[in-house]
Design a protein around this motif. Structure first.
Motif, mmCIF file in Angstrom:
data_model
loop_
_atom_site.group_PDB
_atom_site.id
_atom_site.type_symbol
_atom_site.label_atom_id
_atom_site.label_comp_id
_atom_site.label_asym_id
_atom_site.label_seq_id
_atom_site.Cartn_x
_atom_site.Cartn_y
_atom_site.Cartn_z
ATOM 1 N N PRO A 155 0.825 -1.214 0.000
ATOM 2 C CA PRO A 155 0.000 0.000 0.000
ATOM 3 C C PRO A 155 0.854 1.257 0.000
ATOM 4 C CG PRO A 155 -0.802 -1.576 1.621
ATOM 5 C CD PRO A 155 0.516 -2.101 1.135
ATOM 6 N N GLY A 165 -3.581 -4.309 -0.127
ATOM 7 C CA GLY A 165 -4.503 -3.919 0.923
ATOM 8 C C GLY A 165 -5.965 -4.100 0.597
ATOM 9 N N THR A 224 -9.617 -4.336 5.461
ATOM 10 C CA THR A 224 -8.664 -3.470 4.767
ATOM 11 C C THR A 224 -7.505 -3.118 5.682
ATOM 12 O OG1 THR A 224 -10.383 -2.524 3.339
ATOM 13 C CG2 THR A 224 -8.356 -1.251 3.603
ATOM 14 N N ARG A 242 -3.658 -4.109 4.898
ATOM 15 C CA ARG A 242 -2.676 -3.051 4.692
ATOM 16 C C ARG A 242 -1.513 -3.141 5.684
ATOM 17 N NH1 ARG A 242 -4.068 1.431 1.592
ATOM 18 N NH2 ARG A 242 -2.753 2.757 2.904
#
Length: 359
Positions: free
Chosen positions: A162, A274, A322, A326
């Motif tokens: 990310p 991510g 998420t 990430r």
């Protein structure tokens, strides 16, 4: 180590095996190995140099390449005559041989079993492997006399990591990346997206970007238009890795509708970036996606649509996954997976030695 990879298809053709073999050969060359890729795919030959794998596109050179190889590594799909010939010839000429299966043999394993018995493969000193537990199961049924290792694919986790914090979004962006081929089920994905849109409140904005080219691309576009979905479903064709990486910066969910996905390199790239991953159960995506942690796994297309609708509307659930993806780097980077391949090569040498001792 002098490594010979044999693959029936290679760049400039784009696909899972082509990308994986290129990245594996490149990583091995950078690690100091002497690496050559033998393929039937037309294109220019290139010489190996420090840190760069060479490419030979003349199958008639197999014998000469085997004579200087320490190990031959064949990459097998449903139909891979060059890869199998390279591995079989290497095994018969006392070159340690590894055959990695990159496809899902599934219920067709009895046909592969019959071919293996008739072709004498069950007795050859070949170290078999597959790219996931899901892909390995039918190979173990077909080649029950031989041990089958799991040697997963990998990605450049630094490249796909990310970039920057995840900001608020005005819409949920759903991405799919893959060949527009029947096996990847792009037309079924349209039905999943249509059902998802029907389950999501009108006030929730959704955008779907389906990346890839192939024989079903035009049919995909026609079907999207026929269902009146072209205002929110886009199909830009093939994109470069840099373009896909930029797309992931603004995306939320990756969808993999294929039921015969032996691994899922694109899904792993998205997971590393991510994105929440939504895929089918009993596929290779389960190697790196735990249900409820990295994403969701579906039993059917109908359930996939329901789960996608939930991800689009439940920002808390989507945000939790998420945040996990990430902050947690998958272990499937090349530093780790190179060792798995080297273990397979060592195992191939042991198999060769054991057969010689028995003989």
């Amino acid at each position: 180590m002098r490594i010979l990879h044999a693959t029936d298809t290679f760049g400039p053709t784009l696909g899972g095996i082509e990308v994986m073999v290129h990245q594996l050969a490149t990583a091995q060359a950078r690690a100091g190995h002497d690496v050559t890729v033998l393929t039937r795919t037309p294109g220019p030959d290139t010489e190996a140099s420090p840190g760069v794998a060479g490419v030979c596109r003349r199958p008639e050179q197999l014998g000469a390449l085997l004579r200087r190889a320490d190990v031959v590594h064949g990459h097998v799909s449903a139909w891979s005559p060059l890869a199998l010939r390279a591995v079989g010839t290497g095994a018969r000429e006392d070159v340690p041989a590894v055959a990695t299966v990159h496809s899902m043999w599934g219920v067709a394993w009895p046909a592969f079993r019959a071919g293996a018995v008739l072709g004498g493969w069950t007795g050859l000193p070949v170290q078999w492997a597959a790219v996931s537990d899901a892909a390995a199961r039918p190979v173990r049924l077909a080649l029950r006399e031989r041990e089958v290792l799991v040697v997963p694919n990998a990605v450049d986790t630094a490249f796909w990591a990310p970039r920057g914090p995840a900001g608020p979004r005005s819409e949920v962006t759903v991405v799919a990346v893959g060949r527009m081929h029947r096996r990847k089920r792009p037309l079924r994905l349209i039905s999943v997206l249509e059902r998802t849109r029907a389950l999501v409140p009108d006030g929730t904005r959704i955008r779907a970007v389906v990346v890839g080219d192939g024989p079903q691309r035009e049919a995909f576009r026609r079907e999207v238009a026929a269902r009146g979905m072209q205002s929110w479903v886009q199909s830009p064709g093939d994109l470069s890795h840099q373009q896909i990486r930029a797309l992931y910066d603004v995306a939320d969910v990756f969808v993999a509708p294929a039921t015969l996905e032996s691994f899922g390199i694109a899904a792993l790239e998205a997971r590393t970036a991510g994105l929440v991953v939504l895929a089918r159960e009993h596929t290779g995506v389960g190697t790196f996606v735990t249900h409820g942690v990295d994403g969701l796994l579906s039993r059917s297309d109908a359930q996939m649509a329901e789960q996608l609708a939930r991800l689009c509307t439940d920002s808390t659930l989507r945000g939790r996954m998420t945040a996990h993806n990430r902050s947690t780097v998958p272990a499937l980077d090349w530093d780790n997976v190179l060792h798995r391949n080297e273990h397979a090569y060592a195992a191939a040498g042991a198999v060769e030695h054991a057969c010689l001792c028995v003989a």
